[in-house]
Design a protein around this motif. Structure first.
Motif, short mmCIF file in Angstrom:
data_model
loop_
_atom_site.label_atom_id
_atom_site.label_comp_id
_atom_site.label_asym_id
_atom_site.label_seq_id
_atom_site.Cartn_x
_atom_site.Cartn_y
_atom_site.Cartn_z
N THR A 2 0.83 -1.21 0.00
CA THR A 2 0.00 0.00 0.00
C THR A 2 0.86 1.25 0.00
O THR A 2 0.50 2.28 -0.59
N GLU A 3 2.03 1.19 0.65
CA GLU A 3 2.90 2.36 0.73
C GLU A 3 3.40 2.77 -0.65
O GLU A 3 3.62 3.96 -0.91
N LYS A 4 3.56 1.81 -1.54
CA LYS A 4 3.98 2.13 -2.91
C LYS A 4 3.02 3.10 -3.56
O LYS A 4 3.42 4.13 -4.13
N TRP A 5 1.73 2.78 -3.48
CA TRP A 5 0.74 3.63 -4.15
C TRP A 5 0.46 4.89 -3.35
O TRP A 5 0.00 5.88 -3.93
N GLU A 6 0.75 4.88 -2.05
CA GLU A 6 0.63 6.12 -1.28
C GLU A 6 1.65 7.14 -1.76
O GLU A 6 1.34 8.33 -1.90
N ILE A 7 2.89 6.68 -2.00
CA ILE A 7 3.92 7.60 -2.51
C ILE A 7 3.55 8.07 -3.91
O ILE A 7 3.68 9.26 -4.24
#
Length: 714
Positions: free
Chosen positions: A94-99
Motif C-alpha cells: 500500500t505504501e507504494k501507491w501512497e507515494i
C-alpha cells in the motif's frame, strides 16, 4: 531562504561545492529507505512540498545563489521519488501507491494552476518558467513522466478488471483518478500551449498529447492507451469521477480528423471488450439524475456532488455522440448509438440500427421518456437536467436530418412505442418561458417535420394520418361535417365588423389544433435585461469585459463565459491594494456576485431569444409540409382552408400587436406568404363555387389590412 540546503548546495568562497553537502535527502532515500523498504521520509517530503505549493510561496526563494523559485525541489520530487517509486521494493504494498498518490497530487496541482503564456517559452536569466510549463512540455512528447502516468492507468485497469478486493485498492483508485485528471488537463490546454510554442519559435518537436495517447503501449505492444482510459467508463457505478475524466479524454481525442474510425478499430480488435465498453456508456446514461428539488435525499453534500458528476457525464457523452456524426463511417459514436458496423459500407449506403438493446440510443430515448413522465407530476425546473434533455432532442434531430441515418433513426423511434408521436402529444411542455424548453420543443417539431415529409414522399398514408391527427386535432375517418372546425374561434380576436362580414357561425365541437396553439405559447417580443448600478465597477468597462469573455456555442450563439469572467474579476480584486479596499472587500465580493448574476441573465435572455427563433422556424417547417405535402385524401381542402384561416388570423394578430425581433419577423413573413399560396390553392380546386371565392376575396382584403397595419407599425 532555502528549504532543503542539501538539494541546492551553496558554493564556497572559491566557487567549489563541498562534497559534505552531498550526504543529503537524496542519499538518505537511496541508501537507507530503499534498504529498509520503508519510506516515511519520502512521504514527509512530499507532504511538505505540497503544503508549500498550496500556501504562499515567496518569489525570491533561493535567489541569493540560483534562479529563484521552488523548481529544484519539485524537480527532486519528480526525478528522485516519482520516477523511481514504481521499481522500488516495499514491505507494505500500500505504501507504494501512497507515494505515487502524493507525487501525482503535486503534479496535478501544478498543471491545474498553470496558464500558458508566451513568456514561458522565452529563456530568462533571472527567472525560471512556471512549474506547469515543464509538466506540459513532458506531456506533449515521449517522456518518462507520460509513460509512468500511462503505466499507472494500465496497472489500475488490470487490477480493477478482476473485480476483487485488495489492500491497496482505494489508494490505487486515487492514483488512477489523478493520472486521468492530469491527462485531461493536458488535453484541455494542449492547443493553446502548442500554438504558443510555434509562435515563440521554440526549439524541440512536440507531437501533442492526443497523438501520444494513440501510440503503442510498450507493455502490450498494441496502441491501447486510449482503450485502457475508456475502460473506466465500465466502473461508473462506484468510480463516477474516473468515468467523467475518461469520457472527457475520449471526447477530446476523437475530435482529431479521421481518428474516430481508428479508435473504433482498436476497440474492436481487443476481443469482446468493446461490448462491455458500450454497456458502460449505456450505464452512464441510465444513471439516475432526478432533480434535486424533487427529492429530499439531496440534502447531503455528497449526494449533491454525485448528482453533478452524473449530469456532467451525460453531457460529455452526448457531446461525444454529436461530434462523431460528421466523422467518416465507421466511427465510435455511431457504434455506441447502435448503428451497424461494416468496413465495406459505401459513402451513400443507408445505416440501420442493430437489434441489440445495449446501445446509447436506447438509453437516450429511455431518458427522454422518463423525463416526460416526470414533467406530468412535477413543475420543478432543473437547468442542468433540462440542458441534457435539450441536447438529447438535438442529437435525435441531427441523426434524423442526416441522409445516411434518417431512415434507420426514424424506424427505430417508431418501434420505440412511437416516440415522436408520444412526445408530440404532450406539447406544450411545462415551463415554456425557459430557453431550454423552447429548444426542446423546436427540435421535436423539426423531427416531426422530417418524418412527415418522408412519410408523404413514400406514400405512408396511415403514418401521415396519425401525425395529422395530432397536429390539427382531426380524425380523418370521420365525415366532413364532423371534422369541420368552429370558424368563430379563428377570428376570436378580430373586430365585430370583420366577424360579421367574414365569419359564418357553426356549432361543431372544437378539437385541439396543436399548430395553432403553439402560437399562443410563443412570446414574440424581444426580452432585454435592465442595466444595474454598481458602486465599484464601471459599467462601460464591464461591458468591454463581457465582450472579451464572449464565446460561440454549437448553435452559433455568442454567450458570456462565466468562469472566465469570474477569474478576470477575481484577479482584478487581487491586484487592487490598500487598506480601504481590504475594508470594503465584502462589499466588492457582493458586487462581483451581482455582475455574474447580470451576465447569467444576459445569457438566458440571448438563449431565450434564439430559442424563440428556433421554435418559430420549426413551427413554420411543420406547417408548410403539412399544407403542401399531405394528400387531399388525408387532409381535405375543406378542412385545410379552415385551418389556414385560423393560423393566418392568429399569426397576423400576433405579429401586428407585438414588436418582434427581425429574425422572427422574417420567418413570420415567409410563413404568411406560403400559407396564402396554400389558401389560394384550396379555393382554386373548386372555381365554380362563388361563395368560397367571395369569401377568399374578403379574407384577402383582411390580410392586406393586417399587412398594412404591420408595415405601418414597423
Amino acid at each position: 531562504m532555502n528549504v532543503f540546503p542539501g538539494l541546492t548546495p551553496r558554493p564556497d568562497s572559491l566557487g567549489q561545492v563541498s562534497t559534505t553537502h552531498l550526504c543529503n535527502l537524496k542519499t538518505e532515500i537511496m541508501q537507507n529507505e530503499s534498504r529498509l523498504e520503508s519510506y516515511p521520509l519520502s512521504k514527509g517530503i512530499l507532504d511538505l512540498i505540497f503544503s508549500l505549493l498550496c500556501s504562499y510561496m515567496p518569489k525570491n526563494l533561493g535567489a541569493d545563489h540560483r534562479k529563484p523559485g521552488i523548481q529544484p525541489y519539485v524537480t527532486f520530487v519528480v526525478d528522485e521519488i516519482f520516477f523511481k517509486f514504481y521499481d522500488r521494493q516495499y514491505k507494505n504494498s500500500t505504501e507504494k501507491w501512497e507515494i505515487g498518490w502524493k507525487c501525482l497530487k503535486i503534479v496535478n496541482y501544478i498543471i491545474q494552476k498553470y496558464e500558458p503564456k508566451v513568456n514561458d517559452f522565452v529563456e530568462q536569466e533571472d527567472e525560471s518558467p512556471p512549474l506547469g510549463y515543464y509538466i506540459m512540455l513532458q506531456l506533449q512528447k515521449k517522456s518518462h513522466l507520460l509513460n509512468l502516468i500511462l503505466l499507472i492507468i494500465d496497472d489500475a485497469c488490470q487490477h480493477l478488471d478482476e473485480y476483487e478486493r485488495f489492500n491497496e485498492r482505494e489508494v490505487l483508485e486515487e492514483c488512477s483518478l489523478l493520472s486521468l485528471t492530469i491527462i485531461e488537463e493536458g488535453l484541455i490546454k494542449q492547443t493553446e500551449f502548442l500554438n504558443l510554442h510555434i509562435t515563440a519559435n521554440s526549439p524541440g518537436i512536440l507531437f501533442g498529447l492526443n497523438k501520444m495517447l494513440l501510440d503503442v503501449n510498450p507493455r502490450s505492444q498494441r496502441p491501447d492507451h486510449l482503450l485502457n482510459i475508456t475502460k473506466f467508463v465500465m466502473y461508473c457505478s462506484w468510480l463516477p469521477k474516473h468515468s467523467l475524466a475518461a469520457v472527457n479524454i475520449l471526447n477530446m481525442v476523437s475530435r482529431m480528423p479521421n481518428i474516430s474510425s481508428q479508435i473504433l478499430d482498436v476497440f474492436i480488435s481487443n476481443g469482446h471488450i468493446y461490448d462491455e465498453i458500450r454497456q458502460g456508456f449505456v450505464d452512464c446514461l441510465d444513471m439516475e439524475t432526478n432533480s434535486i428539488t424533487n427529492t429530499t435525499r439531496w440534502t447531503s453534500n455528497n449526494f449533491h456532488s454525485s448528482y453533478k458528476i452524473h449530469i456532467k457525464i451525460k453531457t460529455v457523452i452526448i457531446d461525444l455522440l454529436r461530434n462523431c456524426i460528421l466523422q467518416p463511417y465507421p466511427n465510435i459514436g455511431l457504434y455506441l448509438l447502435g448503428f451497424e458496423y461494416a468496413n465495406d459500407a459505401g459513402e451513400k449506403q443507408k445505416l440501420n440500427i442493430t437489434d441489440a438493446t445495449n446501445h446509447c440510443l436506447r438509453a437516450l430515448t429511455a431518458l427522454l421518456d422518463f423525463h416526460l413522465e416526470t414533467m406530468k407530476i412535477s413543475n420543478a425546473y432543473d437547468a442542468d437536467l433540462e440542458q441534457i434533455i435539450k441536447s438529447s432532442y438535438f442529437l435525435l434531430y441531427l441523426f434524423c436530418s442526416n441522409t445516411r441515418t434518417s431512415e434507420g433513426m426514424l424506424r427505430y423511434l417508431r418501434s420505440s412505442n412511437d416516440f415522436v408521436c408520444r412526445h408530440l402529444k404532450e406539447l406544450p411542455f411545462k415551463n415554456m418561458h425557459y430557453s431550454n424548453i423552447l429548444y426542446q420543443t423546436s427540435y421535436l417539431l423539426e423531427c416531426t417535420a422530417i418524418e412527415l415529409k418522408l412519410a408523404s414522399s413514400y406514400c405512408q398514408i396511415s403514418r401521415v394520418q396519425q401525425i395529422c391527427e395530432i397536429l390539427v386535432g382531426t380524425a380523418t375517418n370521420k365525415t366532413e361535417d364532423q371534422r369541420s372546425i368552429n370558424s368563430t374561434l379563428f377570428f376570436s380576436h378580430s373586430s365585430p365588423l370583420l366577424m360579421e362580414h367574414f365569419i359564418k357561425s357553426k356549432a361543431e365541437n372544437i378539437p385541439n389544433f396543436l399548430l395553432s396553439n403553439i402560437l399562443d405559447w410563443l412570446m414574440f417580443e424581444s426580452s432585454d435585461v435592465n442595466n444595474p448600478k454598481w458602486d465599484f465597477f464601471d459599467i462601460s468597462l464591464s461591458k468591454q469585459i463581457f465582450d472579451e469573455c464572449e464565446s460561440s456555442t454549437d448553435e452559433g450563439l455568442l454567450l458570456i463565459n462565466l468562469p472566465k469572467l469570474h477569474k478576470i474579476l477575481h484577479d482584478e480584486l487581487c491586484n487592487v491594494q490598500g487598506t480601504v479596499v481590504s475594508g470594503q472587500r465584502k462589499l466588492i465580493l457582493q458586487e462581483i456576485e451581482s455582475i455574474l448574476m447580470y451576465a447569467l441573465k444576459i445569457n438566458e435572455m440571448r438563449n431565450k431569444n434564439r430559442g424563440t427563433i428556433k421554435l418559430v422556424d420549426a413551427w413554420a417547417q411543420v406547417t408548410e409540409i403539412l399544407f403542401i405535402q399531405v394528400f387531399e385524401s388525408t387532409l381535405p381542402y375543406s378542412i385545410k382552408q379552415e385551418l389556414l384561416f385560423e393560423i393566418l388570423q392568429k399569426l397576423l394578430n400576433k405579429a401586428v400587436s407585438i414588436p418582434s425581433a427581425l429574425e422572427v419577423t422574417i420567418l413570420i413573413s415567409e410563413a404568411v406568404f406560403i400559407l396564402i399560396v396554400c389558401l389560394r390553392q384550396c379555393f382554386s380546386q373548386k372555381p365554380n363555387d362563388p361563395g368560397k371565392l367571395d369569401r377568399f376575396t374578403k379574407i384577402s382584403i383582411y390580410i392586406k389590412i393586417k399587412c398594412f397595419l404591420y408595415d405601418d407599425d414597423a
